[in-house]
Structure formats: structure tokens, C-alpha cells
Design a protein around this motif. Structure first.
Motif, PDB file in Angstrom:
ATOM      1  N   PRO A  41     -10.393  -8.306 -23.074  1.00  0.00           N
ATOM      2  CA  PRO A  41     -10.765  -7.947 -21.802  1.00  0.00           C
ATOM      3  C   PRO A  41     -12.340  -7.409 -21.959  1.00  0.00           C
ATOM      4  O   PRO A  41     -12.972  -7.346 -20.928  1.00  0.00           O
ATOM      5  N   GLY A  42     -12.786  -6.812 -23.069  1.00  0.00           N
ATOM      6  CA  GLY A  42     -13.835  -6.059 -23.140  1.00  0.00           C
ATOM      7  C   GLY A  42     -13.888  -4.684 -22.551  1.00  0.00           C
ATOM      8  O   GLY A  42     -12.957  -4.318 -22.281  1.00  0.00           O
ATOM      9  N   ILE A  43     -14.811  -4.124 -23.129  1.00  0.00           N
ATOM     10  CA  ILE A  43     -15.052  -2.614 -22.684  1.00  0.00           C
ATOM     11  C   ILE A  43     -16.250  -2.172 -21.541  1.00  0.00           C
ATOM     12  O   ILE A  43     -17.504  -2.775 -21.863  1.00  0.00           O
ATOM     13  N   ALA A  44     -15.883  -1.558 -20.429  1.00  0.00           N
ATOM     14  CA  ALA A  44     -16.951  -1.411 -19.727  1.00  0.00           C
ATOM     15  C   ALA A  44     -18.315  -0.550 -20.128  1.00  0.00           C
ATOM     16  O   ALA A  44     -17.930   0.351 -21.124  1.00  0.00           O
ATOM     17  N   PRO A  45     -19.489  -0.751 -19.814  1.00  0.00           N
ATOM     18  CA  PRO A  45     -20.540   0.044 -20.268  1.00  0.00           C
ATOM     19  C   PRO A  45     -20.500   1.506 -19.965  1.00  0.00           C
ATOM     20  O   PRO A  45     -20.684   2.440 -21.076  1.00  0.00           O
ATOM     21  N   SER A  56     -11.361   7.640 -33.480  1.00  0.00           N
ATOM     22  CA  SER A  56     -11.986   8.989 -33.720  1.00  0.00           C
ATOM     23  C   SER A  56     -11.799   9.084 -35.335  1.00  0.00           C
ATOM     24  O   SER A  56     -12.854   9.495 -36.092  1.00  0.00           O
ATOM     25  N   ILE A  57     -10.752   8.671 -35.756  1.00  0.00           N
ATOM     26  CA  ILE A  57     -10.654   8.873 -37.274  1.00  0.00           C
ATOM     27  C   ILE A  57     -11.519   7.893 -38.033  1.00  0.00           C
ATOM     28  O   ILE A  57     -11.983   8.491 -39.209  1.00  0.00           O
ATOM     29  N   ALA A  58     -11.485   6.702 -37.552  1.00  0.00           N
ATOM     30  CA  ALA A  58     -12.350   5.625 -38.308  1.00  0.00           C
ATOM     31  C   ALA A  58     -13.958   6.159 -37.850  1.00  0.00           C
ATOM     32  O   ALA A  58     -14.646   6.039 -39.325  1.00  0.00           O
ATOM     33  N   ARG A  59     -14.403   6.778 -36.989  1.00  0.00           N
ATOM     34  CA  ARG A  59     -15.529   7.129 -36.990  1.00  0.00           C
ATOM     35  C   ARG A  59     -15.562   8.332 -37.965  1.00  0.00           C
ATOM     36  O   ARG A  59     -16.870   8.539 -38.769  1.00  0.00           O
ATOM     37  N   ASP A  60     -15.009   9.284 -38.156  1.00  0.00           N
ATOM     38  CA  ASP A  60     -15.130  10.260 -39.100  1.00  0.00           C
ATOM     39  C   ASP A  60     -15.266   9.741 -40.554  1.00  0.00           C
ATOM     40  O   ASP A  60     -15.952  10.479 -41.296  1.00  0.00           O
ATOM     41  N   ILE A  61     -14.309   8.746 -40.865  1.00  0.00           N
ATOM     42  CA  ILE A  61     -14.185   8.348 -42.180  1.00  0.00           C
ATOM     43  C   ILE A  61     -15.637   7.582 -42.646  1.00  0.00           C
ATOM     44  O   ILE A  61     -16.335   7.934 -43.636  1.00  0.00           O
ATOM     45  N   VAL A  62     -16.199   6.759 -41.595  1.00  0.00           N
ATOM     46  CA  VAL A  62     -17.442   6.231 -41.844  1.00  0.00           C
ATOM     47  C   VAL A  62     -18.567   7.207 -41.649  1.00  0.00           C
ATOM     48  O   VAL A  62     -19.358   7.109 -42.946  1.00  0.00           O
ATOM     49  N   LYS A  63     -18.543   8.131 -41.073  1.00  0.00           N
ATOM     50  CA  LYS A  63     -19.605   9.214 -40.999  1.00  0.00           C
ATOM     51  C   LYS A  63     -19.449   9.944 -42.575  1.00  0.00           C
ATOM     52  O   LYS A  63     -20.603  10.372 -42.981  1.00  0.00           O
ATOM     53  N   ALA A  64     -18.361  10.274 -43.063  1.00  0.00           N
ATOM     54  CA  ALA A  64     -17.969  10.921 -44.180  1.00  0.00           C
ATOM     55  C   ALA A  64     -18.869   9.854 -45.311  1.00  0.00           C
ATOM     56  O   ALA A  64     -19.335  10.516 -46.367  1.00  0.00           O
ATOM     57  N   HIS A  65     -18.701   8.703 -45.228  1.00  0.00           N
ATOM     58  CA  HIS A  65     -19.521   7.945 -46.300  1.00  0.00           C
ATOM     59  C   HIS A  65     -20.820   7.547 -46.105  1.00  0.00           C
ATOM     60  O   HIS A  65     -21.544   7.176 -46.788  1.00  0.00           O
ATOM     61  N   GLY A  66     -21.441   8.155 -44.894  1.00  0.00           N
ATOM     62  CA  GLY A  66     -23.032   8.344 -44.981  1.00  0.00           C
ATOM     63  C   GLY A  66     -23.345   6.841 -44.054  1.00  0.00           C
ATOM     64  O   GLY A  66     -24.504   6.368 -44.120  1.00  0.00           O
ATOM     65  N   GLY A  67     -22.290   6.309 -43.425  1.00  0.00           N
ATOM     66  CA  GLY A  67     -22.416   5.193 -42.552  1.00  0.00           C
ATOM     67  C   GLY A  67     -22.406   5.388 -41.242  1.00  0.00           C
ATOM     68  O   GLY A  67     -22.470   6.376 -40.547  1.00  0.00           O
ATOM     69  N   ASP A  68     -22.719   4.100 -40.303  1.00  0.00           N
ATOM     70  CA  ASP A  68     -22.858   4.269 -38.736  1.00  0.00           C
ATOM     71  C   ASP A  68     -21.668   3.332 -38.186  1.00  0.00           C
ATOM     72  O   ASP A  68     -21.176   2.144 -39.068  1.00  0.00           O
ATOM     73  N   ILE A  69     -21.222   3.604 -37.154  1.00  0.00           N
ATOM     74  CA  ILE A  69     -20.145   2.931 -36.438  1.00  0.00           C
ATOM     75  C   ILE A  69     -20.448   2.773 -35.257  1.00  0.00           C
ATOM     76  O   ILE A  69     -20.902   3.776 -34.351  1.00  0.00           O
ATOM     77  N   TRP A  70     -20.106   1.483 -34.409  1.00  0.00           N
ATOM     78  CA  TRP A  70     -20.551   1.234 -33.040  1.00  0.00           C
ATOM     79  C   TRP A  70     -19.808   0.082 -32.545  1.00  0.00           C
ATOM     80  O   TRP A  70     -19.003  -0.625 -33.411  1.00  0.00           O
ATOM     81  N   VAL A  71     -20.105  -0.329 -31.321  1.00  0.00           N
ATOM     82  CA  VAL A  71     -19.173  -1.234 -30.757  1.00  0.00           C
ATOM     83  C   VAL A  71     -20.400  -2.074 -29.779  1.00  0.00           C
ATOM     84  O   VAL A  71     -20.994  -1.324 -29.091  1.00  0.00           O
ATOM     85  N   GLU A  72     -20.025  -3.311 -29.646  1.00  0.00           N
ATOM     86  CA  GLU A  72     -20.585  -4.178 -28.680  1.00  0.00           C
ATOM     87  C   GLU A  72     -19.672  -4.910 -27.874  1.00  0.00           C
ATOM     88  O   GLU A  72     -18.750  -5.417 -28.555  1.00  0.00           O
ATOM     89  N   SER A  73     -19.893  -4.864 -26.608  1.00  0.00           N
ATOM     90  CA  SER A  73     -18.603  -5.466 -25.833  1.00  0.00           C
ATOM     91  C   SER A  73     -19.270  -6.249 -24.655  1.00  0.00           C
ATOM     92  O   SER A  73     -20.266  -5.779 -23.947  1.00  0.00           O
ATOM     93  N   VAL A  74     -18.671  -7.338 -24.095  1.00  0.00           N
ATOM     94  CA  VAL A  74     -18.809  -7.814 -22.817  1.00  0.00           C
ATOM     95  C   VAL A  74     -17.687  -8.068 -21.954  1.00  0.00           C
ATOM     96  O   VAL A  74     -16.709  -8.339 -22.584  1.00  0.00           O
TER      97      VAL A  74
END
Length: 486
Positions: free
Chosen positions: A414-418, A446-464
Motif C-alpha cells: 500500500p505504500g507509506i504516506a509522506p 530501528s534495529i536495521a538503521r542502527d546496524i547500517v549506521k554502525a557500518h558507516g552506511g545510510d538507510i532510507w525509504v522511497e514510497s508512493v
């Protein structure tokens, strides 16, 4: 400057005139042998006494009245204001100037003495107030205690303190302060102060260089501006300290809670793994000797035991990450291998689902903790399984881009509202429309974000809305990281 009541001023003026009249009657009727110099000095001393006791206004009246009486009753020709000898005019003028100047000096000295006494008393009260405020009871409202202490120490008619954090107003003394609750709140919100001399009311915001923590109103007291600001600073310090202590207490409680959670998880891990080990051992023994039909059932038992063991380990690890216990064991890893392993561990959930993996065969290795990155992929994939239509595909992609490998999981749900995109990775946050319909705790992303940040990466989402969502995260390429270290 202390205000005087009209009745008090009138009484002092009448008293001054009576003193001058008394001196005149004494020298005119009783001691009429005195010379003019003695009489003039007596009038002058009386004027100085009036100036010292009451003030400049009464001293000027005494000077003028004394000059007129001295001229009318004691300088020839008497009973007239005319002076035959010009020297008497000079003497009379000198007397008037001397009386006025001496009165002014005497009044000024008295005023300074009164002001010094007042400042000393204010300093003593401020010291007393500071001691009282440092001993406020942590179990009661800090703003309410501040209001009571100020009213007690400075003996004012009324005090009101607005606490911006709780949006409460605490009053002491006069029940009907000449200020509305709205104006008291506005003083804090707009950081403005005002004084009403007629109502004897002072209002000022309570702040220490940052946003005001509240506001203070003092009614029915003559307090200098310096003392008012000192009172405001003391109140702001106490409120800021109370807020900081409350925050520290909450943080300590949260820390202890996380520590207890970690201990509990360790205990649960032991309790869970012990029967799982026994189940797996028994299943393995039956598998070696059982007929084909039993072998199939035992194989399922063994497989599910492995899955349960994996789930328990994964749950414990997720809880430790949530508690801040995140340790990386990074090694060069193939991104495609990490994705395939993560998908394999979810094979039971992925039965009858269309999972498409699109990776570049020439992908560079990433420097990552394999278990944690696999956990991140599983979190995103599980999230897609919850929301996507069972008949629609889920696409996992991996591609190299600017020194990183970008991995994404795309669903056609269904996507995510802005308005929810910025909050989607916050701990315990869940989209309101899905809280009752779809199970979950709100900690996976939240855990996925913490893991990615600990690796020095970025995490985001794009949705319609209506078309689906795609979650992205990046991991550093192993070769580039090695070059940076060199």
C-alpha cells in the motif's frame, strides 16, 4: 524610591510649619533678647533637622517659612516684609540659599543611606532565598515551592510561577493577582517582561540564555530591578536543575532497565537452548534408525528445531542491539552471498512467494559483519512480507555506486504516506492505520538503521501511496575502506 501617601505628606508639612511657628513664638514672646544671628541659626538647624527626618519637600517649606518669619518678626521694620537695611537683604538671601542647599545635601545623604540599607536587606533576603531554593523537596512541584519561598522571604502580597514544561501555574498569597493566566503564559512563550507601577506588579520570564522555562509574577512589593532579575535567575536555575535531575533519573532508570533486560535475555537464552539441544539430539538419533515415513517427520522436527534455535538467537541479538550492545566483526563479504543466506533462513516464510534477486555479477566485496547485515536484510524482507500483496513479487537488488554497495528491498504494497517517512525508522513507531491490522513491535526498522549506521552506511525509504515501497541501505566497499586506512 519609596512612595509616600498623601496623608503622610500633609501631616509632615503641617508638622514643619508648627516647628517654624514654635521657634518664632519662642524668640518673639519668651526669649526676645536673642540677636538675629542666633535666631537665623536656630531656623537653619530646624531646617536641617526637618530635611534629615522627613525629606527635601518639607525642608524647602521649612526654609521658606523660616525666611518669611525671620523677616516679618525679627528684622526691622518688624511686622512687614520690607527691609530698611540692604545688608539684611543679603543676610536673608544667604540664609535661604544656605537652608535649601543644606537641606538638599542632608536629604541626598539620607536617601543614599536608605538606599544602601535597602540594598543590604535585599542582598540578605536573596541569600536567604538562594538557601531556601537549594533545599526544595524533589517529591513536590518545584515551581510551587519557588512561589512559596519567594512569598515568605520577601513578604510580598502574591507570587505566581508558570512552569512551561507542565503547563501549570502555581500561586501563593493573594488569590486574585492582577494578571491573567494567559498573560503569564505569554511572558514565558514570548520571553517578554513588563512592570505595572500603579498596580505594583512585576512579571518576567525565567530563562538562562535558552528558551524560557517559565515566568514569574510578583505583586505588592517594592523590589529593585536588580533584585527582581536576581530572583528570576535563582528561580530559573532551580527549575533547570530540577529538569536536569529528572532527565538524569529517567536515563539511569532506562540504563538499569536495559541491564536487567540483558540479564533476563541471557537467562532465557540458556533456558531455551537447553531443551532445543535435547530435541535436536533425539531427532538425530531417530533419524538414523526410523523407517522412511518417520524419517520425513523427524526431518521436519530437526528443521524446525534449527529454525527455532536461529529465531531465539536472532531475538536475543536484536534485544542486545536495542539496548546499545552492538559489536561488529567486520570482514570482506560478498553482497550477493549475504542476500542469499538471509533469504535461505526465511525459506519457510517465503514458500509460495515470488522473491526475485537482482544482483550484478561483478559486485565488489563489502566490509561487514555477516550476521548483522543478514539480519538487516531479513528485517526489510520480513517487513515487505507483512505489507505486500501475497500475489505480488518482492524484489531484492544490489548494485555498486560511488564506493558503496547499495542494497534494496522493494514491495508492491500500500505504500507509506509522506508524513510517516521521516518517522518510520524511529524505535517503536508504527503507522497508525496498521497497528491493529498487522502485528509487530516497531523495533525491526530501528534495529536495521542502527546496524547500517554502525557500518558507516545510510538507510532510507522511497514510497508512493498505492504503488509500494522500496527500502535502501548502503555498505562500504572493502577495497575503498582499506585504502582509507592506509
Amino acid at each position: 524610591m519609596i512612595k509616600r501617601k498623601p496623608i503622610q505628606t500633609l501631616a509632615r508639612v503641617l508638622g514643619t510649619l508648627l516647628i517654624i511657628a514654635g521657634i518664632t513664638a519662642f524668640y518673639f514672646f519668651i526669649f526676645n533678647q536673642a540677636n538675629s544671628i542666633t535666631i537665623a541659626m536656630t531656623f537653619l538647624l530646624a531646617t536641617l533637622g526637618v530635611a534629615t527626618a522627613w525629606g527635601l519637600l518639607e525642608a524647602i517649606i521649612a526654609s521658606v517659612a523660616g525666611m518669611l518669619c525671620f523677616n516679618f518678626f525679627f528684622l526691622p521694620p518688624i511686622f512687614t516684609f520690607y527691609l530698611a537695611d540692604t545688608q539684611n537683604w543679603v543676610a536673608l538671601f544667604v540664609f535661604l540659599v544656605t537652608a535649601v542647599v543644606a537641606s538638599q545635601l542632608s536629604t541626598s545623604v539620607k536617601q543614599r543611606a536608605l538606599e544602601a540599607t535597602r540594598r543590604r536587606e535585599e542582598m540578605e533576603r536573596l541569600y536567604e532565598l538562594s538557601r531556601a531554593l537549594m533545599l526544595v523537596d524533589k517529591q513536590s512541584s518545584t515551581a510551587g515551592q519557588i512561589s512559596q519561598r519567594i512569598a515568605q522571604v520577601f513578604a510580598v502580597d502574591g507570587v505566581a510561577v508558570f512552569d512551561r514544561e507542565t503547563d501549570q501555574i502555581y500561586k501563593t498569597g493573594a488569590a486574585d493577582l492582577p494578571i491573567s493566566d494567559t498573560k503569564l503564559r505569554d511572558s514565558a512563550l514570548q520571553a517578554t517582561a513588563f512592570h505595572d507601577i500603579q498596580m505594583n506588579l512585576s512579571v518576567l520570564p525565567l530563562s538562562l540564555g535558552r528558551e524560557p522555562v517559565g515566568s514569574l509574577a510578583i505583586y505588592g512589593a517594592s523590589i529593585s530591578d536588580t533584585a527582581l532579575h536576581a530572583i528570576g535567575n535563582l528561580a530559573a536555575i532551580v527549575m533547570e536543575r530540577a529538569r536536569a535531575e529528572a532527565t538524569a533519573t529517567r536515563m539511569e532508570a532506562a540504563r538499569q532497565n536495559e541491564a536487567m533486560k540483558s540479564m533476563l535475555l541471557d537467562a532465557l537464552a540458556h533456558e531455551f537452548k537447553t531443551p532445543l539441544t535435547s530435541i535436536k539430539a533425539a531427532a538425530s538419533s531417530i533419524l538414523d534408525e526410523a523407517p522412511p515415513a518417520q524419517k520425513e517427520l523427524v526431518a521436519v522436527i530437526e528443521e524446525e528445531s534449527d529454525r527455532l534455535d536461529s529465531l531465539v538467537s536472532e531475538t536475543i541479538r536484536m534485544a542486545r542491539i536495542e539496548a546499545g550492545d552492538l559489536h561488529l566483526e567486520r570482514r570482506p563479504q560478498g553482497a550477493a552471498d549475504l542476500i542469499k543466506t538471509a533469504v535461505q533462513k526465511l525459506r519457510i516464510l517465503l514458500e509460495d512467494r515470488d522473491i526475485r534477486i537482482e544482483t550484478d555479477p561483478a559486485l565488489p566485496d563489502v566490509l561487514a559483519d555477516a550476521e548483522l547485515v543478514e539480519l538487516t536484510v531479513r528485517q526489510l524482507l520480513t517487513n515487505a512480507l507483512k505489507y505486500a500483496n501475497p500475489e505480488s513479487p518482492i524484489i531484492i537488488r544490489a548494485a555498486a555506486a560511488d564506493g558503496v554497495v547499495k542494497i534494496s528491498v522493494k514491495d508492491f504494497g500500500p505504500g507509506i504516506a509522506p508524513k510517516n517517512l521521516l518517522k518510520i525508522f524511529e524505535k517503536y513507531y508504527r503507522v497508525e492505520d496498521n497497528t491493529a491490522r498487522i502485528p509487530g513491535t516497531g523495533i525491526g526498522l530501528s534495529i536495521a538503521r542502527d546496524i547500517v549506521k554502525a557500518h558507516g552506511g545510510d538507510i532510507w525509504v522511497e514510497s508512493v501511496l498505492g504503488e509500494g515501497s522500496e527500502f535502501f541501505f548502503t555498505l562500504p566497499v572493502a577495497e575503498r575502506l582499506a585504502e582509507q586506512k592506509r
